[in-house]
Design a protein around this motif. Structure first.
Motif, PDB file in Angstrom:
ATOM      1  N   VAL A 440     -31.460  50.232  43.821  1.00  0.00           N
ATOM      2  CA  VAL A 440     -32.467  51.246  43.577  1.00  0.00           C
ATOM      3  C   VAL A 440     -32.945  51.743  44.933  1.00  0.00           C
ATOM      4  CG1 VAL A 440     -34.360  49.550  43.423  1.00  0.00           C
ATOM      5  CG2 VAL A 440     -34.626  51.811  42.358  1.00  0.00           C
ATOM      6  N   PHE A 461     -31.205  55.234  40.574  1.00  0.00           N
ATOM      7  CA  PHE A 461     -30.867  53.962  39.937  1.00  0.00           C
ATOM      8  C   PHE A 461     -29.331  53.859  39.888  1.00  0.00           C
ATOM      9  CE2 PHE A 461     -34.814  55.620  38.241  1.00  0.00           C
ATOM     10  CZ  PHE A 461     -35.672  54.538  38.269  1.00  0.00           C
ATOM     11  N   VAL A 518     -39.682  49.856  37.676  1.00  0.00           N
ATOM     12  CA  VAL A 518     -39.563  49.636  39.114  1.00  0.00           C
ATOM     13  C   VAL A 518     -40.900  49.124  39.632  1.00  0.00           C
ATOM     14  CG1 VAL A 518     -39.129  50.682  41.363  1.00  0.00           C
ATOM     15  CG2 VAL A 518     -37.837  51.443  39.355  1.00  0.00           C
ATOM     16  N   TRP A 577     -36.144  46.393  40.915  1.00  0.00           N
ATOM     17  CA  TRP A 577     -35.902  47.147  39.673  1.00  0.00           C
ATOM     18  C   TRP A 577     -35.467  46.165  38.601  1.00  0.00           C
ATOM     19  CZ3 TRP A 577     -30.603  49.727  38.768  1.00  0.00           C
ATOM     20  CH2 TRP A 577     -30.521  50.296  37.492  1.00  0.00           C
ATOM     21  N   THR A 595     -33.288  41.327  37.680  1.00  0.00           N
ATOM     22  CA  THR A 595     -34.000  42.180  38.625  1.00  0.00           C
ATOM     23  C   THR A 595     -33.162  42.416  39.885  1.00  0.00           C
ATOM     24  OG1 THR A 595     -36.144  41.431  37.813  1.00  0.00           O
ATOM     25  CG2 THR A 595     -36.082  42.414  40.031  1.00  0.00           C
TER      26      THR A 595
END
Length: 606
Positions: A440, A461, A518, A577, A595
């Protein structure tokens, strides 16, 4: 090699004669007329005769004396014959003199020979029709013999071996005489050599040229006591007893389609007249595939006219004298016009788990099998995926057994003769990677304040593989679409503490999309929630040969909340993210929710 008298194969002479006749036939002007008017009507009148006449002169015999009549025949299929002119010329002079022009049939002219030198003459006729077209007959030869005349008959331009010679005598009456026939090297001043002597009518003998080569001249002499009467000299008789040389050019193997067959041939004396190229199927007889009359000694041949099999090839050269030479055989050359084709059907851009690969194949020799093979993109090491012996030719490829990445695929046909045909390659990507977040990133836009969210800022993303855009937003295909970005102060969420969060919502701001959340790891908004209008797009990037999806969100203006609620971060941060499992790949596999931490050097973006 003969230089004075032109030498050409008969077929070539015939072609040249035809071409010359056409050229001669074209009149400088035609009686055809054309009229037209500029109104609504037009008319054309043309001469009905577009065909030249035919004409032939009648031979008056081997010899003539005094006054004779020369006759000619002429016809015209069109408008009719206008006139016929009869001409004569001393042999070899090329200068034609008209006897007369006759306008009515039967066409003839009187010829008084008493004022002419004894010797040989050619006669011809020219006819002109009413349409303006002209034709010239072939010539006939006779001898004017008002006195004693000896004629050495021409044995031909090129001779070899034992040559029949002859002479003619006119006007000898009761004179007792014999004839001798002589030769010497062309143009030399050497003494003449008798080919034969003491001849009496019909003055013929054989000339043995077996040890001779080159150009010679011939003459005849009549001997009556101490008197000798000589003929005109027949020059430029080429004696050629040496066969030409010829080599067959290797046509290669295998042979298919239309191919060039060629030979090299030379002759030092009379020159090469013809070259025949022949083929012999194993166990069969020799057959001529082309006959050539001029250089280059080559021809284009459709090998489909030959039965498939093993062949030998050779060339036979014949010179102008009739000497022949057969080349060394070029053997064990294969003619194979088997028609085979194979193609691999497009496997698709992306393959996952077990993929079905199919091919199309056909061969006039029959299809024994079709192998489907794979190789890393651009590689040259091919691995068999499967072999199928019956149509439809297909197999299942377990792509989990190979590394994810780009691959080339092809099909290989084995025909009934054991020959292989390889298809064109098809490219694809094998991707068995699990769908997950890869990275990200946020970027300050033009005119935006570093460390503060604002118009033109973007957030991207990146997924580990391609995604189905419709699982991010229902009905979405990746094209630019309006969305809203929600920015919420972390203080409102006990789990984030001072870190604010960012989520992407639909255009109405009523529902979060499937991108997940996020954690900005910084304080970008005061104790509140704000929305930005934004535009979302999806694109594909290639990383290490694998295609990945990138969803990019570009911020617009503030849609709800106050600009005074926005804060500026002054220290560098690294975002995280948490993807949502609502998003799937192209095969329906859901994304991991592990994550992902922003890669690269920590920065103040937004």
């Amino acid at each position: 090699m003969r230089t004075n008298r032109a030498r050409r194969p008969l077929a070539v002479l015939a072609a040249l004669a035809a071409a010359t006749t056409v050229a001669l036939l074209a009149p400088t002007s035609s009686s055809a007329t054309f009229t037209s008017t500029s109104g609504n009507t037009a008319s054309v009148r043309a001469a009905a005769d577009w065909t030249p006449p035919t004409v032939a002169v009648t031979s008056p015999g081997a010899a003539v004396q005094g006054a004779v009549t020369i006759a000619a025949d002429a016809t015209d299929a069109g408008a009719g014959v206008k006139s016929v002119t009869i001409e004569y010329a001393p042999v070899g002079s090329g200068t034609w003199t008209a006897l007369c022009t006759d306008t009515t049939a039967p066409y003839s002219c009187p010829w008084s020979t008493t004022g002419l030198a004894d010797g040989q003459y050619d006669l011809r006729a020219r006819a002109v029709d009413l349409g303006g077209y002209e034709a010239t007959s072939a010539s006939v030869r006779t001898a004017v013999a008002n006195k004693l005349l000896v004629v050495m008959n021409d044995p031909g331009d090129v001779v070899r071996g034992t040559v029949p010679l002859s002479a003619s005598v006119f006007g000898a009456g009761t004179l007792s005489h014999t004839v001798r026939l002589q030769y010497r090297v062309n143009g030399s001043t050497n003494a003449w050599t008798n080919a034969c002597s003491g001849l009496v009518s019909p003055y013929t003998c054989s000339w043995n040229t077996g040890t001779m080569a080159g150009d010679y001249e011939l003459r005849a002499q009549l001997v009556a006591g101490t008197s000798v009467y000589g003929s005109e000299v027949v020059p430029d008789v080429t004696v050629d007893n040496v066969a030409p040389s010829v080599t067959m050019t290797d046509p290669g193997s295998p042979l298919s389609g239309t191919r060039t067959f060629a030979a090299a041939a030379t002759d030092a004396h009379s020159g090469v007249a013809t070259v025949a190229i022949q083929a012999q199927l194993a166990g069969g007889t020799w057959k001529t595939i082309c006959s050539l009359v001029e250089e280059p000694w080559s021809c284009r041949v459709a090998t489909t006219d030959l039965v498939n099999g093993t062949y030998a090839f050779r060339a036979i050269a014949t010179d102008e004298a009739g000497n022949t030479t057969t080349s060394t055989t070029v053997a064990n050359r294969v003619v194979d016009n088997t028609i085979s084709s194979v193609s691999l059907n497009d496997p698709g851009v992306l393959l996952h788990r077990t993929a079905t690969l199919t091919a199309e194949a056909s061969s006039t020799a029959g299809v024994t099998s079709v192998r489907i093979q794979s190789a890393p993109s651009g590689g040259s090491t091919w691995t068999d995926v499967c072999t199928d012996t019956t149509a439809p030719y297909s197999c299942a490829w377990d792509t989990t057994r190979v590394a994810s990445g780009g691959y080339d695929l092809r099909a290989v046909l084995l025909d009934g003769k054991g020959a292989t045909t390889v298809s064109a390659t098809e490219s694809t990507i094998v991707d068995n990677s699990p769908l997950a977040g890869a990275d990200v990133q946020a970027f300050n836009g033009s005119g935006s304040v570093a460390g503060q969210l604002g118009a033109n800022d973007t957030i991207a993303f990146t997924y580990t593989t391609q995604i189905n855009p419709a699982t991010v937003l229902s009905g979405w295909n990746g094209a630019a679409t309006n969305v809203r970005v929600r920015l919420r102060d972390g203080a409102l969420m006990w789990r984030l503490g001072s870190a604010d969060s960012l989520e992407v919502y639909n255009a109405a701001g009523s529902a979060a999309l499937g991108l997940g959340e996020v954690n900005l790891k910084g304080d970008y908004v005061k104790y509140t929630t704000v929305f930005f209008d934004a535009t979302m797009t999806a694109s594909t990037v290639t990383v290490n040969g694998l295609e990945r999806s990138v969803v990019t969100v570009r911020l617009g203006s503030l849609a709800s909340g106050k600009t005074t609620s926005l804060k500026t971060v002054t220290t560098s941060k690294t975002m995280t993210w948490a993807p949502s499992n609502a998003v799937t790949d192209l095969f329906g596999n859901r994304s991991s929710t592990t994550t992902i931490t922003e890669s690269g050097t920590a920065d103040r973006d937004f």
